[in-house]
Write a protein that holds these residues in place. Structure first.
Motif, PDB file in Angstrom:
ATOM      1  N   UNK A 149       0.910  -1.117   0.166  1.00  0.00           N
ATOM      2  CA  UNK A 149      -0.054  -0.031   0.172  1.00  0.00           C
ATOM      3  C   UNK A 149       1.078   0.789   0.130  1.00  0.00           C
ATOM      4  N   UNK A 150       0.521   2.214  -0.714  1.00  0.00           N
ATOM      5  CA  UNK A 150       1.544   3.361  -1.614  1.00  0.00           C
ATOM      6  C   UNK A 150       0.473   4.911  -1.141  1.00  0.00           C
ATOM      7  N   UNK A 151      -0.707   4.808  -0.806  1.00  0.00           N
ATOM      8  CA  UNK A 151      -1.503   6.209  -0.951  1.00  0.00           C
ATOM      9  C   UNK A 151      -0.827   7.244  -0.886  1.00  0.00           C
ATOM     10  N   UNK A 152      -0.669   7.349   0.818  1.00  0.00           N
ATOM     11  CA  UNK A 152      -0.124   8.516   1.186  1.00  0.00           C
ATOM     12  C   UNK A 152       1.166   9.444   0.536  1.00  0.00           C
ATOM     13  N   UNK A 153       1.980   8.125  -0.530  1.00  0.00           N
ATOM     14  CA  UNK A 153       3.040   8.671  -0.977  1.00  0.00           C
ATOM     15  C   UNK A 153       3.148   9.529  -1.925  1.00  0.00           C
ATOM     16  N   UNK A 162     -12.519   2.163  14.736  1.00  0.00           N
ATOM     17  CA  UNK A 162     -11.509   1.462  14.620  1.00  0.00           C
ATOM     18  C   UNK A 162     -10.756   2.269  13.604  1.00  0.00           C
ATOM     19  N   UNK A 163      -9.159   2.084  14.370  1.00  0.00           N
ATOM     20  CA  UNK A 163      -8.859   3.171  14.350  1.00  0.00           C
ATOM     21  C   UNK A 163      -7.851   3.356  12.724  1.00  0.00           C
ATOM     22  N   UNK A 164      -7.933   3.517  11.498  1.00  0.00           N
ATOM     23  CA  UNK A 164      -7.374   3.334  10.423  1.00  0.00           C
ATOM     24  C   UNK A 164      -5.947   3.606  10.606  1.00  0.00           C
ATOM     25  N   UNK A 165      -6.075   2.669   9.682  1.00  0.00           N
ATOM     26  CA  UNK A 165      -3.939   2.394   9.556  1.00  0.00           C
ATOM     27  C   UNK A 165      -3.827   3.352   7.874  1.00  0.00           C
ATOM     28  N   UNK A 166      -2.717   4.333   8.078  1.00  0.00           N
ATOM     29  CA  UNK A 166      -1.808   4.502   7.149  1.00  0.00           C
ATOM     30  C   UNK A 166      -0.917   4.639   6.996  1.00  0.00           C
ATOM     31  N   UNK A 167      -0.614   4.180   5.339  1.00  0.00           N
ATOM     32  CA  UNK A 167       0.729   3.354   5.032  1.00  0.00           C
ATOM     33  C   UNK A 167       1.468   4.451   5.553  1.00  0.00           C
ATOM     34  N   UNK A 168       2.975   3.898   5.572  1.00  0.00           N
ATOM     35  CA  UNK A 168       3.962   5.256   5.826  1.00  0.00           C
ATOM     36  C   UNK A 168       4.086   5.703   4.809  1.00  0.00           C
ATOM     37  N   UNK A 169       4.491   6.592   4.341  1.00  0.00           N
ATOM     38  CA  UNK A 169       4.906   8.022   3.414  1.00  0.00           C
ATOM     39  C   UNK A 169       6.104   7.281   3.536  1.00  0.00           C
ATOM     40  N   UNK A 170       6.197   6.500   1.171  1.00  0.00           N
ATOM     41  CA  UNK A 170       8.022   6.351   1.919  1.00  0.00           C
ATOM     42  C   UNK A 170       8.760   7.909   1.274  1.00  0.00           C
ATOM     43  N   UNK A 223      12.008   8.485   0.593  1.00  0.00           N
ATOM     44  CA  UNK A 223      12.556   9.149  -0.537  1.00  0.00           C
ATOM     45  C   UNK A 223      12.220   9.400  -2.385  1.00  0.00           C
ATOM     46  N   UNK A 224      10.643   9.483  -2.273  1.00  0.00           N
ATOM     47  CA  UNK A 224       9.892   9.844  -3.643  1.00  0.00           C
ATOM     48  C   UNK A 224       9.267  11.337  -3.014  1.00  0.00           C
ATOM     49  N   UNK A 225       9.816  12.047  -4.025  1.00  0.00           N
ATOM     50  CA  UNK A 225       8.938  13.662  -4.378  1.00  0.00           C
ATOM     51  C   UNK A 225       8.821  13.383  -5.695  1.00  0.00           C
ATOM     52  N   UNK A 226       7.550  13.646  -5.799  1.00  0.00           N
ATOM     53  CA  UNK A 226       6.333  13.430  -6.712  1.00  0.00           C
ATOM     54  C   UNK A 226       6.883  14.892  -7.781  1.00  0.00           C
ATOM     55  N   UNK A 227       7.524  15.742  -7.205  1.00  0.00           N
ATOM     56  CA  UNK A 227       7.660  17.074  -8.189  1.00  0.00           C
ATOM     57  C   UNK A 227       8.690  16.842  -9.232  1.00  0.00           C
ATOM     58  N   UNK A 228       9.291  16.056  -7.945  1.00  0.00           N
ATOM     59  CA  UNK A 228      10.487  15.611  -8.845  1.00  0.00           C
ATOM     60  C   UNK A 228      10.872  14.453 -10.118  1.00  0.00           C
ATOM     61  N   UNK A 229       9.905  13.559  -9.795  1.00  0.00           N
ATOM     62  CA  UNK A 229       9.967  12.825 -10.367  1.00  0.00           C
ATOM     63  C   UNK A 229       9.006  13.685 -12.207  1.00  0.00           C
ATOM     64  N   UNK A 230       7.998  14.473 -11.259  1.00  0.00           N
ATOM     65  CA  UNK A 230       7.328  15.052 -12.536  1.00  0.00           C
ATOM     66  C   UNK A 230       7.909  15.742 -13.335  1.00  0.00           C
ATOM     67  N   UNK A 247       7.283   2.189  -6.516  1.00  0.00           N
ATOM     68  CA  UNK A 247       7.612   3.042  -5.990  1.00  0.00           C
ATOM     69  C   UNK A 247       9.230   2.542  -5.549  1.00  0.00           C
ATOM     70  N   UNK A 248      10.199   1.415  -5.976  1.00  0.00           N
ATOM     71  CA  UNK A 248      11.016   1.828  -5.811  1.00  0.00           C
ATOM     72  C   UNK A 248      11.697   2.717  -7.157  1.00  0.00           C
ATOM     73  N   UNK A 249      10.910   2.548  -8.091  1.00  0.00           N
ATOM     74  CA  UNK A 249      11.587   3.335  -8.994  1.00  0.00           C
ATOM     75  C   UNK A 249      11.288   4.352  -8.674  1.00  0.00           C
ATOM     76  N   UNK A 250       9.915   5.127  -8.498  1.00  0.00           N
ATOM     77  CA  UNK A 250       9.897   6.330  -7.919  1.00  0.00           C
ATOM     78  C   UNK A 250      10.631   7.051  -7.038  1.00  0.00           C
ATOM     79  N   UNK A 251      11.118   6.569  -6.430  1.00  0.00           N
ATOM     80  CA  UNK A 251      12.525   5.875  -5.643  1.00  0.00           C
ATOM     81  C   UNK A 251      13.304   6.557  -6.051  1.00  0.00           C
ATOM     82  N   UNK A 252      14.183   5.605  -7.086  1.00  0.00           N
ATOM     83  CA  UNK A 252      16.006   5.681  -7.811  1.00  0.00           C
ATOM     84  C   UNK A 252      15.337   7.120  -8.087  1.00  0.00           C
ATOM     85  N   UNK A 253      14.152   7.565  -9.159  1.00  0.00           N
ATOM     86  CA  UNK A 253      13.501   8.510  -9.543  1.00  0.00           C
ATOM     87  C   UNK A 253      14.083   9.792  -9.238  1.00  0.00           C
ATOM     88  N   UNK A 254      13.681   9.598  -8.134  1.00  0.00           N
ATOM     89  CA  UNK A 254      13.391  11.484  -6.882  1.00  0.00           C
ATOM     90  C   UNK A 254      15.468  11.550  -6.948  1.00  0.00           C
TER      91      UNK A 254
END
Lengths: 347, 297
Positions: free
Chosen positions: A140-144, A198-206, A208-215, A337-344
């Motif tokens: 899960x990586x919605x928060x990222x 019930x508590x909502x589970x927040x996937x941890x934001x990855x 190393x990922x920077x969406x702006x940099x990727x763009x 997400x590993x590719x997103x991280x590497x590109x960031x």
């Protein structure tokens, strides 16, 4: 503040009333040991333990295969008769917030220049009921991608589960409000005073990922031939699993098939619209034999570009909603997400 | 064991004996293994070996992967079961034995799917192939990593797949047909089974031959049946039961069952099991006057 309250034991009633009115009730249920969206007829079929169904509910508006016309081959030529689609009242219950955000992207594509009624007419009659996530897994990586288990984009009715397994109901869209009003016998006016969410589970934001940099990296055409692409995606085997489970992937192919069975003649057939995947090696194969995406990394680069450059730019909608399905199904665990991280990390 | 593996990989790259080592590495969170392509000696440290190494990396030796071939002579980290596929590739003229350096790893079994592993490797999360494995000490290697295994496979094969075959065989023809039509009905035509298979190496699969379209691309019951049965038939006498197709299937079609059934049929008819000897050709591509031919009645 929630608008209404839905008792778990009343879901059966809701299913019955949707179906009695001629509609479909689609929800996560088990098929071959995993949760998938299924047309169900009773609450017993619901899977209680799912994180996210294996398939995407995009197939409710964009089926994997559908007939769009019938043809006959006669002495005087080919006769083609288009089919109409009216859609069908459909409720998808228990969708996840990440996935709901994808419908907007599908609509952008299928209404871009040409209104594809096969999609829009179905979507018009679709009610999306999401349930905020109380579980997540490593994919899960919605928060990222700037969404969260609390997002309501694309959702018509948003539910949050209580400790007792009941739901607090938030109506999000007009369609959602109308749905709740229509089924007011199950959507109770007030939650019980002791209802604890019930508590909502927040996937941890990855990190190393920077969406702006990727763009930025992707927008620069100088990076098109960057050696990073083959390095990161060499292991891709070129199947279409990621695209077929992806809620935003929308490519299709038109194919004519003879239907020389069921009493028909060999001169009759159907024109079908089938899912297609940019990962297949014949996806961009030209009639000349030339293929502009002749190796796998170019095809993978295209999928990544599509999600994080072309579509966000063109429609300002999300190309990727972070549901993580592509990661879960990938036979070689090529993690986007590993590719997103590497590109960031690239300069 | 990992150290010996890394040392060998490093040495091969340093000496220039190979240009790339195809092996297993960790994902970011060290929760899954994933194929890695090591081209620099210093990167050999990334190689890992453990029961999560389920992938059959021999697929990367096929002509489908031109950009990997362009890197130069490969070494491959291979379990005994993976080596069986390499030998089939050699026997079918896809590869010469000297074209690849095989780093065999002794294996005590792998998990059926990586996500099933919670700490330790238990027999119940191992695929059927591991319960009956006769190549835990890898054969046809250039170098072996790991201590010798003294595992002896049971006399008659056991495991889920064989139980399922017995169950299906006991049905009437219509029952068997219904079973498979139902299983194939879930197929989404993603072709992960084909792409992950090292023996599906055709650059143009029959499904991609569209003038005319031999196999319908539609994922309707008829199109699904024709695809899955065609693939099964194309693997007869070749499939080694490595299980990659079933593992890759996103909708859990029991492809191991159909492939193992075919293997059993070939074993009974031709006394042949693929992947043990690169010099013997698979039975479906050779004619032998000694063939029993007892299917002709």
């Amino acid at each position: 503040m929630p608008d209404n309250f839905l008792k778990r034991r009343d879901i059966g009633k809701l299913i019955a009333s949707v179906r009695d009115a001629g509609g479909r009730f689609v929800a996560p249920a088990l098929a071959a040991r995993q949760a998938v969206y299924k047309d169900i007829s009773s609450a017993e079929e619901l899977d209680d333990d799912y994180i996210l169904p294996r398939n995407s509910y995009k197939e409710l508006v964009f089926p994997q295969t559908e007939v769009i016309a019938d043809f006959t081959i006669g002495k005087d030529g080919v006769g083609l008769k288009g089919r109409d689609v009216t859609g069908r009242d459909t409720v998808v219950f228990g969708a996840r917030p990440c996935e709901a955000a994808s419908l907007e992207s599908l609509r952008s594509v299928f209404t871009w220049g040409f209104i594809d009624e096969f999609c829009t007419k179905r979507e018009d009659r679709l009610v999306v009921i999401t349930i905020a996530c109380t579980k997540a897994d490593g994919a899960c990586f919605c928060t990222t991608v700037d969404l969260s288990p609390k997002s309501v984009t694309g959702s018509d009715v948003a539910l949050s589960e209580t400790d007792a397994g009941d739901y607090l109901v938030h109506s999000v869209s007009e369609k959602g409000k109308a749905f709740i009003a229509k089924h007011s016998d199950v959507f109770k006016a007030k939650p019980s005073a002791d209802a604890v969410v019930k508590p909502i589970i927040m996937p941890e934001r990855i990190k190393g990922v920077d969406l702006e940099k990727i763009k930025k990296f992707l927008s620069d055409t100088a990076h098109y031939e960057n050696p990073v692409w083959p390095e990161l995606t060499r292991k891709c085997i070129g199947c279409g699993a990621c695209t077929y489970v992806c809620p935003t992937c929308h490519c299709f192919d038109i194919t004519d098939e003879a239907t020389a069975y069921g009493g028909k003649t060999p001169f009759e057939g159907e024109r079908r619209k089938n899912w297609d995947a940019c990962q297949f090696d014949n996806f961009t194969l030209h009639a000349s034999g030339h293929n502009p995406r002749d190796t796998q990394f170019k095809r993978w680069r295209n999928r990544f570009m599509c999600k994080f450059n072309y579509y966000p730019k063109k429609f300002s909608s999300k190309g990727c909603v972070g549901c993580g399905r592509c990661i879960r199904v990938c036979p070689v665990r090529l993690d986007i997400t590993e590719v997103m991280e590497a590109i960031s990390k690239r300069p | 064991m990992e150290n010996a593996l890394r040392k060998k990989a490093k040495e091969l790259l340093e000496k220039g004996e190979v240009k790339v080592v195809i092996g297993f590495g960790w994902n970011r969170d060290k929760t899954f293994t994933t194929p890695v392509f090591i081209t620099k000696p210093e990167d050999a440290e990334r190689l890992v070996w453990n029961p999560l190494c389920v992938n059959n990396l021999s697929v990367y030796l096929t002509r489908k992967f031109k950009d990997i071939q362009a890197l130069g002579r490969p070494a491959i980290v291979a379990k005994g079961c993976d080596i069986r596929n390499i030998l089939v590739l050699i026997s079918e003229g896809q590869l010469k034995r000297e074209d690849v350096f095989i780093i065999g790893v002794t294996c005590n079994g792998v998990v059926y799917r990586q996500e099933l592993r919670k700490g330790e490797l238990k027999p119940e999360i191992m695929p059927t192939k591991c319960h009956n494995c006769d190549v835990r000490n890898p054969h046809a290697t250039d170098f072996v990593v790991g201590d010798k295994s003294d595992f002896k496979p049971p006399e008659s094969p056991t495991g889920m797949v064989f139980n399922k075959i017995k169950e299906i065989d006991s049905k009437e023809a219509t029952g068997r047909w219904d079973f498979w039509v139902n299983e194939f009905s879930r197929c989404i035509k993603c072709y992960a089974c084909r792409q992950v298979c090292s023996l599906c190496y055709c650059e143009r699969c029959i499904t991609e031959k569209n003038m005319p379209q031999w196999i319908e691309t539609s994922a309707h019951p008829r199109g699904n049946l024709s695809w899955n049965l065609t693939r099964a038939m194309h693997l007869v006498g070749r499939c080694t039961f490595c299980g990659e197709c079933e593992r890759a299937c996103p909708v859990n079609i029991p492809l191991n069952v159909i492939n193992q059934k075919m293997i059993t049929v070939v074993k009974d008819a031709f006394d042949y099991k693929s992947g043990y000897d690169e010099k013997t050709h698979p039975p479906m591509i050779v004619f032998s006057p000694d063939d029993k031919d007892d299917f002709i009645k």
